[in-house]
Design a protein around this motif. Sequence first.
Motif, PDB file in Angstrom:
ATOM      1  N   GLN A   1     -23.764 -19.969 -32.645  1.00 20.40           N
ATOM      2  CA  GLN A   1     -23.643 -20.790 -33.838  1.00 20.40           C
ATOM      3  C   GLN A   1     -23.646 -19.957 -35.111  1.00 20.40           C
ATOM      4  O   GLN A   1     -23.491 -20.480 -36.195  1.00 20.40           O
ATOM      5  N   GLY A   2     -23.826 -18.668 -34.990  1.00 23.89           N
ATOM      6  CA  GLY A   2     -23.822 -17.806 -36.158  1.00 23.89           C
ATOM      7  C   GLY A   2     -25.182 -17.569 -36.753  1.00 23.89           C
ATOM      8  O   GLY A   2     -25.316 -16.878 -37.743  1.00 23.89           O
ATOM      9  N   LYS A   3     -26.253 -18.139 -36.148  1.00 23.89           N
ATOM     10  CA  LYS A   3     -27.599 -17.960 -36.668  1.00 23.89           C
ATOM     11  C   LYS A   3     -28.213 -16.675 -36.136  1.00 23.89           C
ATOM     12  O   LYS A   3     -27.994 -16.285 -35.001  1.00 23.89           O
ATOM     13  N   THR A   4     -28.983 -16.008 -36.972  1.00 23.76           N
ATOM     14  CA  THR A   4     -29.637 -14.771 -36.597  1.00 23.76           C
ATOM     15  C   THR A   4     -31.097 -15.058 -36.261  1.00 23.76           C
ATOM     16  O   THR A   4     -31.786 -15.706 -37.031  1.00 23.76           O
ATOM     17  N   LYS A   5     -31.539 -14.599 -35.112  1.00 20.03           N
ATOM     18  CA  LYS A   5     -32.914 -14.833 -34.689  1.00 20.03           C
ATOM     19  C   LYS A   5     -33.550 -13.517 -34.282  1.00 20.03           C
ATOM     20  O   LYS A   5     -32.962 -12.727 -33.560  1.00 20.03           O
ATOM     21  N   MET A   6     -34.769 -13.280 -34.764  1.00 22.09           N
ATOM     22  CA  MET A   6     -35.500 -12.092 -34.385  1.00 22.09           C
ATOM     23  C   MET A   6     -36.167 -12.335 -33.035  1.00 22.09           C
ATOM     24  O   MET A   6     -36.797 -13.374 -32.826  1.00 22.09           O
ATOM     25  N   VAL A   7     -36.012 -11.399 -32.132  1.00 21.01           N
ATOM     26  CA  VAL A   7     -36.555 -11.537 -30.785  1.00 21.01           C
ATOM     27  C   VAL A   7     -37.690 -10.528 -30.606  1.00 21.01           C
ATOM     28  O   VAL A   7     -37.473  -9.327 -30.733  1.00 21.01           O
ATOM     29  N   PRO A   8     -38.927 -10.968 -30.320  1.00 19.89           N
ATOM     30  CA  PRO A   8     -40.021 -10.019 -30.105  1.00 19.89           C
ATOM     31  C   PRO A   8     -39.749  -9.146 -28.888  1.00 19.89           C
ATOM     32  O   PRO A   8     -39.187  -9.590 -27.890  1.00 19.89           O
ATOM     33  N   CYS A   9     -40.144  -7.899 -28.990  1.00 13.68           N
ATOM     34  CA  CYS A   9     -39.939  -6.994 -27.856  1.00 13.68           C
ATOM     35  C   CYS A   9     -40.947  -5.847 -27.939  1.00 13.68           C
ATOM     36  O   CYS A   9     -41.495  -5.563 -28.998  1.00 13.68           O
ATOM     37  N   ASP A  10     -41.180  -5.222 -26.818  1.00 14.48           N
ATOM     38  CA  ASP A  10     -41.949  -3.979 -26.752  1.00 14.48           C
ATOM     39  C   ASP A  10     -40.957  -2.848 -26.556  1.00 14.48           C
ATOM     40  O   ASP A  10     -40.098  -2.920 -25.674  1.00 14.48           O
ATOM     41  N   THR A  11     -41.058  -1.812 -27.360  1.00  8.45           N
ATOM     42  CA  THR A  11     -40.084  -0.730 -27.275  1.00  8.45           C
ATOM     43  C   THR A  11     -40.774   0.594 -26.960  1.00  8.45           C
ATOM     44  O   THR A  11     -41.906   0.845 -27.379  1.00  8.45           O
ATOM     45  N   GLU A  12     -40.054   1.404 -26.230  1.00 12.43           N
ATOM     46  CA  GLU A  12     -40.474   2.768 -25.923  1.00 12.43           C
ATOM     47  C   GLU A  12     -39.413   3.705 -26.505  1.00 12.43           C
ATOM     48  O   GLU A  12     -38.220   3.472 -26.339  1.00 12.43           O
ATOM     49  N   TYR A  13     -39.850   4.732 -27.192  1.00 11.49           N
ATOM     50  CA  TYR A  13     -38.874   5.629 -27.803  1.00 11.49           C
ATOM     51  C   TYR A  13     -39.433   7.049 -27.871  1.00 11.49           C
ATOM     52  O   TYR A  13     -40.642   7.258 -27.947  1.00 11.49           O
ATOM     53  N   PRO A  14     -38.531   8.034 -27.877  1.00 15.08           N
ATOM     54  CA  PRO A  14     -38.986   9.420 -27.891  1.00 15.08           C
ATOM     55  C   PRO A  14     -39.053   9.976 -29.312  1.00 15.08           C
ATOM     56  O   PRO A  14     -38.380   9.494 -30.226  1.00 15.08           O
ATOM     57  N   ALA A  15     -39.869  10.976 -29.490  1.00 11.98           N
ATOM     58  CA  ALA A  15     -39.897  11.772 -30.711  1.00 11.98           C
ATOM     59  C   ALA A  15     -40.025  13.232 -30.295  1.00 11.98           C
ATOM     60  O   ALA A  15     -40.481  13.532 -29.176  1.00 11.98           O
ATOM     61  N   PHE A  16     -39.609  14.135 -31.167  1.00  8.08           N
ATOM     62  CA  PHE A  16     -39.580  15.555 -30.817  1.00  8.08           C
ATOM     63  C   PHE A  16     -40.283  16.357 -31.905  1.00  8.08           C
ATOM     64  O   PHE A  16     -40.124  16.101 -33.095  1.00  8.08           O
TER      65      PHE A  16
ATOM     66  N   ARG B   1     -41.112  16.858 -26.188  1.00  7.73           N
ATOM     67  CA  ARG B   1     -40.806  15.425 -26.278  1.00  7.73           C
ATOM     68  C   ARG B   1     -42.103  14.629 -26.207  1.00  7.73           C
ATOM     69  O   ARG B   1     -42.953  14.871 -25.352  1.00  7.73           O
ATOM     70  N   ILE B   2     -42.267  13.678 -27.099  1.00 12.09           N
ATOM     71  CA  ILE B   2     -43.429  12.798 -27.141  1.00 12.09           C
ATOM     72  C   ILE B   2     -42.933  11.363 -27.004  1.00 12.09           C
ATOM     73  O   ILE B   2     -42.019  10.944 -27.721  1.00 12.09           O
ATOM     74  N   THR B   3     -43.502  10.605 -26.082  1.00 16.10           N
ATOM     75  CA  THR B   3     -43.118   9.210 -25.885  1.00 16.10           C
ATOM     76  C   THR B   3     -44.064   8.313 -26.669  1.00 16.10           C
ATOM     77  O   THR B   3     -45.283   8.399 -26.523  1.00 16.10           O
ATOM     78  N   LEU B   4     -43.482   7.458 -27.504  1.00 15.15           N
ATOM     79  CA  LEU B   4     -44.248   6.549 -28.334  1.00 15.15           C
ATOM     80  C   LEU B   4     -43.877   5.106 -27.998  1.00 15.15           C
ATOM     81  O   LEU B   4     -42.808   4.851 -27.440  1.00 15.15           O
ATOM     82  N   TYR B   5     -44.751   4.178 -28.373  1.00 20.32           N
ATOM     83  CA  TYR B   5     -44.524   2.768 -28.085  1.00 20.32           C
ATOM     84  C   TYR B   5     -44.734   1.945 -29.354  1.00 20.32           C
ATOM     85  O   TYR B   5     -45.552   2.282 -30.211  1.00 20.32           O
ATOM     86  N   ASP B   6     -43.965   0.874 -29.447  1.00 19.87           N
ATOM     87  CA  ASP B   6     -44.142  -0.086 -30.526  1.00 19.87           C
ATOM     88  C   ASP B   6     -44.274  -1.465 -29.892  1.00 19.87           C
ATOM     89  O   ASP B   6     -43.309  -2.021 -29.372  1.00 19.87           O
ATOM     90  N   TYR B   7     -45.511  -2.011 -29.940  1.00 18.31           N
ATOM     91  CA  TYR B   7     -45.768  -3.306 -29.324  1.00 18.31           C
ATOM     92  C   TYR B   7     -45.560  -4.463 -30.296  1.00 18.31           C
ATOM     93  O   TYR B   7     -45.817  -5.609 -29.954  1.00 18.31           O
ATOM     94  N   GLN B   8     -45.134  -4.175 -31.512  1.00 17.41           N
ATOM     95  CA  GLN B   8     -44.880  -5.229 -32.492  1.00 17.41           C
ATOM     96  C   GLN B   8     -43.439  -5.161 -33.005  1.00 17.41           C
ATOM     97  O   GLN B   8     -43.151  -5.533 -34.137  1.00 17.41           O
ATOM     98  N   ALA B   9     -42.527  -4.670 -32.168  1.00 14.80           N
ATOM     99  CA  ALA B   9     -41.137  -4.533 -32.583  1.00 14.80           C
ATOM    100  C   ALA B   9     -40.411  -5.852 -32.489  1.00 14.80           C
ATOM    101  O   ALA B   9     -40.876  -6.806 -31.850  1.00 14.80           O
ATOM    102  N   HIS B  10     -39.262  -5.923 -33.141  1.00 14.66           N
ATOM    103  CA  HIS B  10     -38.365  -7.057 -32.967  1.00 14.66           C
ATOM    104  C   HIS B  10     -36.955  -6.491 -32.892  1.00 14.66           C
ATOM    105  O   HIS B  10     -36.583  -5.602 -33.634  1.00 14.66           O
ATOM    106  N   CYS B  11     -36.177  -7.014 -31.973  1.00 12.40           N
ATOM    107  CA  CYS B  11     -34.882  -6.406 -31.703  1.00 12.40           C
ATOM    108  C   CYS B  11     -33.950  -7.434 -31.088  1.00 12.40           C
ATOM    109  O   CYS B  11     -34.361  -8.520 -30.710  1.00 12.40           O
ATOM    110  N   ARG B  12     -32.701  -7.073 -30.984  1.00 14.73           N
ATOM    111  CA  ARG B  12     -31.761  -7.949 -30.307  1.00 14.73           C
ATOM    112  C   ARG B  12     -31.808  -7.657 -28.816  1.00 14.73           C
ATOM    113  O   ARG B  12     -32.252  -6.591 -28.388  1.00 14.73           O
ATOM    114  N   ASP B  13     -31.312  -8.558 -28.037  1.00 12.58           N
ATOM    115  CA  ASP B  13     -31.431  -8.481 -26.584  1.00 12.58           C
ATOM    116  C   ASP B  13     -30.289  -7.664 -26.007  1.00 12.58           C
ATOM    117  O   ASP B  13     -29.183  -8.163 -25.827  1.00 12.58           O
ATOM    118  N   TYR B  14     -30.561  -6.374 -25.748  1.00 13.42           N
ATOM    119  CA  TYR B  14     -29.546  -5.560 -25.077  1.00 13.42           C
ATOM    120  C   TYR B  14     -30.245  -4.540 -24.215  1.00 13.42           C
ATOM    121  O   TYR B  14     -31.365  -4.137 -24.475  1.00 13.42           O
TER     122      TYR B  14
END
Length: 791
Positions: free
Chosen positions: A659-674, A625-638
């Motif tokens: 109101q039905g509008k879609t907004k991109m939310v900046p985020c930092d993500t951590e995710y695994p790869a194998f 398992r390798i842990t990777l990071y994306d510091y320029q991601a955009h995602c919904r808030d969950y």
Amino acid sequence: PSLSLPPSLPLPHPDIVNGVYWSEALNKVFVENFERDPSLIWQYFGSAKGFFRQYPGVKWHPDEHGVIGFDCRNRKWYIQAATSPKDVVILVDVSGSMKGLRLTIARQTVSSVLDTLGDDDFFNIIAVDRPTPIFIYTCSTKMYDSVFEKFNWPDRKVRIFPYLIGRESAFADNLKWMACANKGYFSQISTLADVQENVMRYLHVMSRPKVIDHEHDTVWTEAYVDSALKDKRAPSMMTTVAMPVFSTKNETRNQGILLGVAGTDIPLQELMKIIPKHMYQQGKKRRKPNYSSVDLSEVEWEDKDDILRNAMVNRRTGTFSMEVKRTVDKGKRVLKMHNDYYYTDIKGTPFRCNRKKTKNTTQSRMALRRVAMRLHDLEQPDVALADEWTYCNTDEHLEHRPLTQIQAIRLFLTGRQPHLKCDRELIQEVLFDAVITAPLEAYWTGLALNKSENSDKGVEIAYLGTRTGLSRTNLFVVPELLSNQDFLTAEDKEGVFNADHFPLWYKRAAEQVPGTFVYSVPFSSASENKSVVLASTAIQLLDDRKSPIVAAVGIQMKLEYFQRKFWTACRQCTALDGRCSISCESGDINCYLIDNNGFILTGLFFGEVEGAVMNKLLQMGSFKRITLYDYQAHCRDYAGSSDCARTLLNVSMFFIRPQGKTKMVPCDTEYPAFVSERTIKETTGNIDCEGCFRSFVIQQIPSSNLFMVVVENKCDCSSAPPVCLNRFVHNESLKCDRLKFQKDRKKPESCHPFHPEENAMECGSATGLSSTLTAPRQLFWDPGVDLSSPN
């Protein structure tokens, strides 16, 4: 030319009208500049009063409120050119008197100040809820002159900019005194609409020393997304070259009157054209809505000791090598590559150049055979050149802009256009590749005509790509019948040579041992299953040196066709009667074909289907398992979840507002790869499923990146947790943790913090500045005056 006016000043404001009038002469200058240099994209002048002149002109589109909110003074190119680097402390009153609208205005003021800071500025914010030894913005009854006298006078190197929040003016005199006595500026902010214009005034004060010095410092901004013009097809990455424009009148010299900033935009794509494209393989990263730039340490994750980063920050020239990991296939796979880095300083700019060469995929400077003018091999219908690679610079002269790269190469080789600049070495190499790969066309045509070779149309496309950006393709079915029509099209950025990188099938093939085929199911951003398998292998140059990879070749076939061929081969046992004692069709075992990243050749991740087996393979070292990071991601808030179904969603997730509008939310993500361990060819194991032992065997398929996994089906291990590919979204704490580690920085070569001739008389306005304040303690004084004397 077009003109934009600031949203914060009422019209017709005399300062705006006068400035628009005297700056009309710029239009002629802009046109003449463009005629001399057609490569100029934008030229503009941003006024200190807020109006903005631009050439070529565009139509500005207002927002939903009918307002064009663009203010040139907020842009980083303006701020960097107008001021010097700053150390800023923001002191905010959060006491009981700061409630409701006052606190809202204060927060907006702080946010506006932060928007004026760049990469060379340092700041801190201090919230104050009780009296301090210095002052508080809204309730100060003292002037604390003894503190200023001790720590800041007579040089006054620390400037103070008080902002009085609200309509009350009881303390305005005191706050203005603090500003005037410390070369700052006092402002009163009564409404949210007042914030922007009042914050901008501190920048004009900070620009005085540079203007008095008459320093036309040229600044280059960091990369940013140019999204201000709504009629552009898509936001593009830019850098801006800018310099200040100031009054040169001798009678106003000590006032340091900044007129504005002149600048021009340079798309990063234009800068990249100067550098040989065939050496670049970095993929495009997802961008945050307000993307500006990222630290090199966040791009090259494996540079843990900042060796490469520090060398470039300190403007050194040299080389560096390291093994790196890169995510591909929308973050689901990881590539391991050994890269060589060549870095140097770019004189006259703040930039450094870093050329990255992947040892397996970049070209060798082999001695080229003389190639006759075999342009017809390059102009065949099955041949294409890498999209946006610069074999010839067709942008420098207007008459060359309509040319394709192949047309430009022909003109260059025939000598008809002596002013056309081309990369002669790259052209020689791509011509050589065109000649030696030309027999493939006849070979593929023969296969297509021989119906017995592909009677069921299982193989749909054959393709080849070389290290010079040349590709050849052959369709074995009509385009309408292709299972995956995105492959090898401009829309499929992972499948074609483009301005940033080699195609994914090329890189993945080059990662494998030469002679090994890499199989994969392409991931789609949509939910549909394209039901194809890509198989590619690298072509190695066999010589006495490092045997570089010079090309890759492969096919696209239907998934059903590949499955049928594979399971037919599996049934050919070595027993005397030719029949196998156990079969994957029986209910006793489950058979899976997975790749080196743990994906079943149907697109599902093996850990989601057989969590117990995948966990065991990780424990045994068959997979890592390798842990990777994306510091320029955009995602919904969950929040992160163990629901593996989320892992099959697109990386770009959305936050839906009521109101039905879609907004991109900046985020930092951590995710695994194998990643599989290549040295392990076969492994067996047992899993304890609550007292019942379940056996499995995993075996590498020779000359491929695939593994056959056979699992006994007699035990129920469904209670074992799955191994998921969930992305974990981090809040701002992750970013704060990264910022705590201060990395090496290079001080700007030019800095103008103060000037002894500066006239700081203009320091704000107050309703009734008391004359008693000015008598015993002068607002402005000669630095040689002894301020400790009562006289």
